[in-house]
Design a protein around this motif. Structure first.
Motif, mmCIF file in Angstrom:
data_model
loop_
_atom_site.group_PDB
_atom_site.id
_atom_site.type_symbol
_atom_site.label_atom_id
_atom_site.label_comp_id
_atom_site.label_asym_id
_atom_site.label_seq_id
_atom_site.Cartn_x
_atom_site.Cartn_y
_atom_site.Cartn_z
ATOM 1 N N ARG A 64 -1.783 35.731 15.716
ATOM 2 C CA ARG A 64 -1.674 35.584 14.264
ATOM 3 C C ARG A 64 -2.666 36.501 13.542
ATOM 4 N NH1 ARG A 64 1.170 30.969 12.556
ATOM 5 N NH2 ARG A 64 2.684 30.495 14.196
ATOM 6 N N TRP B 264 -2.125 39.591 10.820
ATOM 7 C CA TRP B 264 -2.656 39.535 9.454
ATOM 8 C C TRP B 264 -3.685 40.629 9.174
ATOM 9 C CZ3 TRP B 264 -3.791 33.661 10.212
ATOM 10 C CH2 TRP B 264 -2.596 32.947 10.123
ATOM 11 N N LEU C 120 -5.373 30.633 5.026
ATOM 12 C CA LEU C 120 -4.694 30.837 6.308
ATOM 13 C C LEU C 120 -5.450 30.165 7.451
ATOM 14 C CD1 LEU C 120 -3.607 34.584 5.994
ATOM 15 C CD2 LEU C 120 -2.130 32.578 5.953
ATOM 16 N N VAL D 59 -3.118 27.362 8.924
ATOM 17 C CA VAL D 59 -2.368 27.984 10.019
ATOM 18 C C VAL D 59 -3.184 27.982 11.313
ATOM 19 C CG1 VAL D 59 -1.147 30.045 10.802
ATOM 20 C CG2 VAL D 59 -1.078 29.415 8.392
#
Length: 392
Positions: free
Chosen positions: A89, A93, A106, A110
């Motif tokens: 992830r 990003w 985030l 997340v």
């Protein structure tokens, strides 16, 4: 999952139960998809127990409902899948230009959610917690997997709630213990479940749960759960969590400890009502580092600005227009030029550019940014009013 003792007789009873279930229901256990896992058994005993059956011999650790299981202590390498998901992830990003607020969002919604299911089932090793914290810290400050330098704020401050000067990022280690407190609560309540009944009959045996100490020969998970119980015992007594439904949030807040609004304490302002003409001398004598001094001077200038603003508002409201971001907007071009000169001089002479870039997105950074702007306006407007012959 079916369990039995590590001996041939017990295993034969288990196979007989499967065949009985087959005759009653017509459902056959597929031997190619059924694996047998043996804990603390040598190879000779394994062959003796499983020699006449066609089941596959499995190896530890294996996953059940997404959680790795092992007869021995879980290693940090057994949780690489969680870390790998976070790395994937963050790598995705890192190519985007995200603000501090977006990164914090985030991380909370997340990255932290990737390990929540694991954290509610077992106590994650310290190495895994350290790696998760390291990844979140690096992504928050640099937007990458690896942190390029020392972070401007410690992680404990980042994990504080926003109303107490933090960013509100969840502390994964404390949250893990708070989540396991749910099992402590179930055992103390003697909940009507098969797992709780098994624990009371095998381990506790009518002993008091809060004074119980596990044996060295007990399983590693049971010993870890008892350690969490000892750590949360005071919280159960203070919060009286036994008499009500257990909430992870309540336990997490208790583990964080008492919170105070820290901006005033950080600046050394402990008094609620103080005399400005006396207190500033006391603050000046206090030992402060460079960041403390700059924020203090900016905050002190902001206080002076509001005192000046309240005094002269009635006399000067026609010369200034109120609205937008800035409290006042001067309509005199020499004053605007003077303000710009003062701003550049302050930033370059005191290193304000470094402080603002280092503390950007934090509580101290926001205070420094807005206080510097107020300080510059105060100085510029005061000089302009003084040159115009107005008492300010």
């Amino acid at each position: 999952m079916l369990f039995c003792h590590g001996e041939k007789k017990s295993f034969s009873f288990l196979v007989r139960a499967l065949k009985t279930f087959e005759k009653v229901s017509g459902l056959v256990a597929n031997s190619e998809k059924t694996a047998v896992y043996c804990g603390s058994m040598d190879s000779t005993k394994k062959e003796e127990t499983l020699g006449s059956y066609d089941f596959i011999m499995g190896d530890f650790p294996f996953k059940y409902l997404g959680i790795p299981l092992n007869a021995k202590y879980m290693l940090s390498s057994d949780f690489d899948s969680v870390v790998d998901k976070m790395l994937a992830r963050i790598t995705c990003w890192s190519s985007r230009n995200l603000s501090y607020a977006a990164r914090a969002t985030l991380i909370n919604f997340v990255l932290m959610s990737l390990h929540l299911y694991w954290a509610q089932c077992i106590l994650l090793p310290k190495g895994v917690m350290h790696r998760i914290t390291q990844l979140c810290r690096s992504f928050l400050w640099d937007g990458a997997v690896v942190l390029g330098g020392a972070p401007p704020i410690s992680w404990d401050w980042v994990c504080k709630p926003k109303k107490y000067g933090g960013i509100g990022v969840r502390d994964c280690s404390r949250w893990n213990k708070a989540a396991l407190g749910k099992y402590v609560w179930k055992i103390a309540k003697k909940e009507d479940t098969l797992w709780v009944k098994w624990l009371h009959s095998i381990y506790l045996k009518d002993q008091d749960w809060w004074s119980y100490s596990p044996k060295k020969s007990d399983g590693w998970f049971w010993r870890e759960l008892c350690a969490v119980k000892d750590e949360l015992r005071q919280g159960f007594e203070i919060g009286n969590w036994i008499s009500k439904n257990y909430k992870i949030s309540d336990c997490y807040d208790w583990l964080q400890g008492p919170q105070e609004k820290t901006i005033a304490n950080w600046l050394g302002i402990a008094e609620r009502n103080f005399r400005l003409n006396v207190s500033w001398k006391h603050w000046k004598r206090q030992g402060m580092d460079m960041i403390h001094k700059r924020v203090y001077l900016a905050a002190f200038s902001a206080c002076g600005y509001y005192i000046w603003f309240a005094r002269n508002h009635a006399f000067w409201e026609k010369a200034f227009s109120f609205g937008g971001f800035c409290p006042i907007t001067c309509h005199c071009s020499p004053c605007v030029l003077l303000v710009l000169v003062l701003l550049l001089g302050f930033l370059f002479s005191t290193g304000g550019l470094l402080s603002l870039s280092t503390l950007q997105g934090t509580a101290a950074g926001c205070l420094l940014h807005y206080s510097v702007m107020l300080f510059v306006y105060l100085m510029g407007c005061s000089l302009f009013l003084g040159s115009a012959g107005v008492d300010c």
